[in-house]
Scaffold this motif. Structure first.
Motif: not given
Ligand SMILES: Cc1cc2nc3c(=O)[nH]c(=O)nc-3n(C[C@H](O)[C@H](O)[C@H](O)COP(=O)(O)OP(=O)(O)OC[C@H]3O[C@@H](n4cnc5c(N)ncnc54)[C@H](O)[C@@H]3O)c2cc1C
Length: 434
Positions: A317-326, A357-371
């Protein structure tokens, strides 16, 4: 004399155009700069957009002519070894009616253009073929406009919104965001393949207008941390494959070779058979996640969308976060106009909105996923190979008892990987998304 606007936006992608809708709609004098010949000319995405966030900008977007390719009714997940793989899929009738256009495919060249035209109707000025080359600052280092490559040059603005995507030239030049580390970036290549509408309906088992997404991991990324997708459009398929940039640097695999191998995979080749290649592009994806998000606003500026690293790599999900952050950035700018305060403090409503918002909540939840993914390459090598071996063994009817097959599978697994290590990977995986 320099031209003056209330707000200057850098980038006519989903983040910048969303903000321009809200601002221009409220009578704020807004200009959007886009380096491409037209909005979407430089953009690429696998092609899924999300209705909820778009409706926050244009309610009733379907009736208003949004150029949708297909409404997604089924999501598949494949885990591939070299010779085959597992497939898990979820289809729900709710996505045909009650939840229709929850997710849908678009071609970005068409969508971004349409989205920008709608913003123009509200009064936004969209200046294409213009590269923003610098930020203008006053003696106190506050941002007060942008420098461009146009002959008439600089434009003054009370606020600048940076919505210039992940590959930001301004980031390096102005230091508003540090250069992303190779491990925070994925390099993706995409090919659009034309086949007939009927063939897509048949091969993907969907009705006209309905579509499928396939998200694919496993040995297809040559042992690198990566993912591939296949999305159905009206008369084309989007094939996309990418991997972490630091892995590309170590492995010396060429992206187009990876794409060719992907297209030749036995589960992919029959879907694209007879198709004609229409488009080929490469692009970065912002995969740094929560830990790579820069300071979101400062004196006279805000950062939205990919430029702020707002991308959920697990759910694509990137386009949704772009639209809502805009949208949030625009709302915070409107507050700043009410207060007459364009300092970081005056714009902080943006960070506050994002945080709750869901944006930071989701990104925080998955903050260890990439590593987690980057440190467990066995997910892309050994595990798909072993799981493929296990399924092949159990499905081969050859007079060997199932008990003996289980023993053979177990023995092979223990030869290749210790149980303790496997439990550690499973636990690490759960922790990275919990
Ligand atoms: C291969 C791929 C597949 C993807 N698939 C999906 C998907 O299926 N679903 C999903 O939700 N997301 C997907 N994404 C992510 C999604 O595309 C991005 O999150 C989204 O486009 C971010 O929007 P944005 O407006 O922040 O940036 P962008 O869409 O990148 O727009 C930035 C704009 O700024 C312009 N620009 C840049 N610098 C300047 C400058 N100096 N001056 C003027 N203009 C400038 C660019 O030309 C561009 O038009 C995918 C990304 C890639 C690369």
């Amino acid at each position: 004399m320099q031209e003056e606007f209330d707000v200057a936006i850098v980038g006519a992608g989903p983040a910048g155009i969303s903000a321009s809708h809200i601002l221009a709609g409220k009578g704020i004098k807004t200009i959007v700069f886009e380096r491409g010949e037209y909005p979407g000319a430089k953009n690429i995405s696998g092609g899924v957009l999300y209705g909820h966030d778009l409706a926050g900008i244009i309610p009733g977007f379907i009736e208003k002519g949004c150029p949708v390719e297909r409404n997604i009714v089924e999501s598949r997940l494949w885990y591939l070894s070299r010779d085959g793989g597992y497939s898990l899929s979820f289809m729900d009738n709710a996505f045909r009616d009650r939840l229709s256009f929850n997710a849908f495919t678009v071609g970005r060249a068409k969508f971004d253009r349409w989205f920008a035209e709608e913003a123009k109707k509200k009064g936004a000025l969209v200046a294409c073929g213009t590269v923003v080359t610098d930020l203008l600052r006053d003696a106190d280092n506050r941002v007060i406009g942008v420098g461009t490559d146009r002959p008439d040059g600089n434009v003054q603005a009370k606020v600048v919104l940076l919505a210039d995507g992940i590959n930001s030239l301004l980031a390096a030049k102005t230091g508003f965001r540090s250069e992303p580390k190779p491990s925070d970036i994925a390099l993706a290549v995409k090919e659009v393949i034309e086949i007939s509408e009927d063939m897509i309906n048949e091969r993907f088992n969907v009705d006209p207008g309905q579509g499928t997404t396939i998200e694919i991991v496993g040995e297809i990324t040559g042992g690198m941390d990566g993912i591939a997708v296949i999305y159905t459009n009206k008369k084309t398929l989007s094939l996309c494959i990418g991997a972490n940039l630091s892995d590309f640097m170590k492995n010396k695999i060429k992206p187009y070779e990876m794409l060719e191998a992907f297209k030749a995979h036995p589960m992919v080749a029959p879907l694209i058979k007879g198709g004609q290649s229409k488009e080929y592009m490469a692009h970065w994806i912002a995969e740094g996640g929560y830990n790579a998000i820069p300071q979101l606003c400062g004196d006279g500026y805000l950062i939205a969308g990919d430029s702020a690293m707002l991308f959920n790599a697990l759910h694509r999900e990137g386009s949704n976060m772009a639209i809502t952050s805009g949208r949030y950035a625009a709302n915070a700018i409107l507050e700043a106009f009410d207060k007459g305060d364009f300092s970081r403090n005056g714009l902080k409503g943006y960070s506050e909105r994002l945080q709750s918002s869901y944006i930071m909540k989701d990104l925080k939840k998955y903050r260890r996923f990439n590593s987690f993914r980057l440190h467990h390459h066995e997910l892309f090598t050994l595990f798909p190979k072993l799981s493929g071996f296990a399924a092949r063994e159990m499905l081969t009817v050859d007079g060997v008892s199932k008990k003996d097959k289980q023993r053979a599978i177990w023995k092979k697994m223990k030869e290749e990987f210790s149980i303790f290590k496997m439990l550690r990977v499973v636990w690490g995986g759960i922790r990275s998304v919990k």
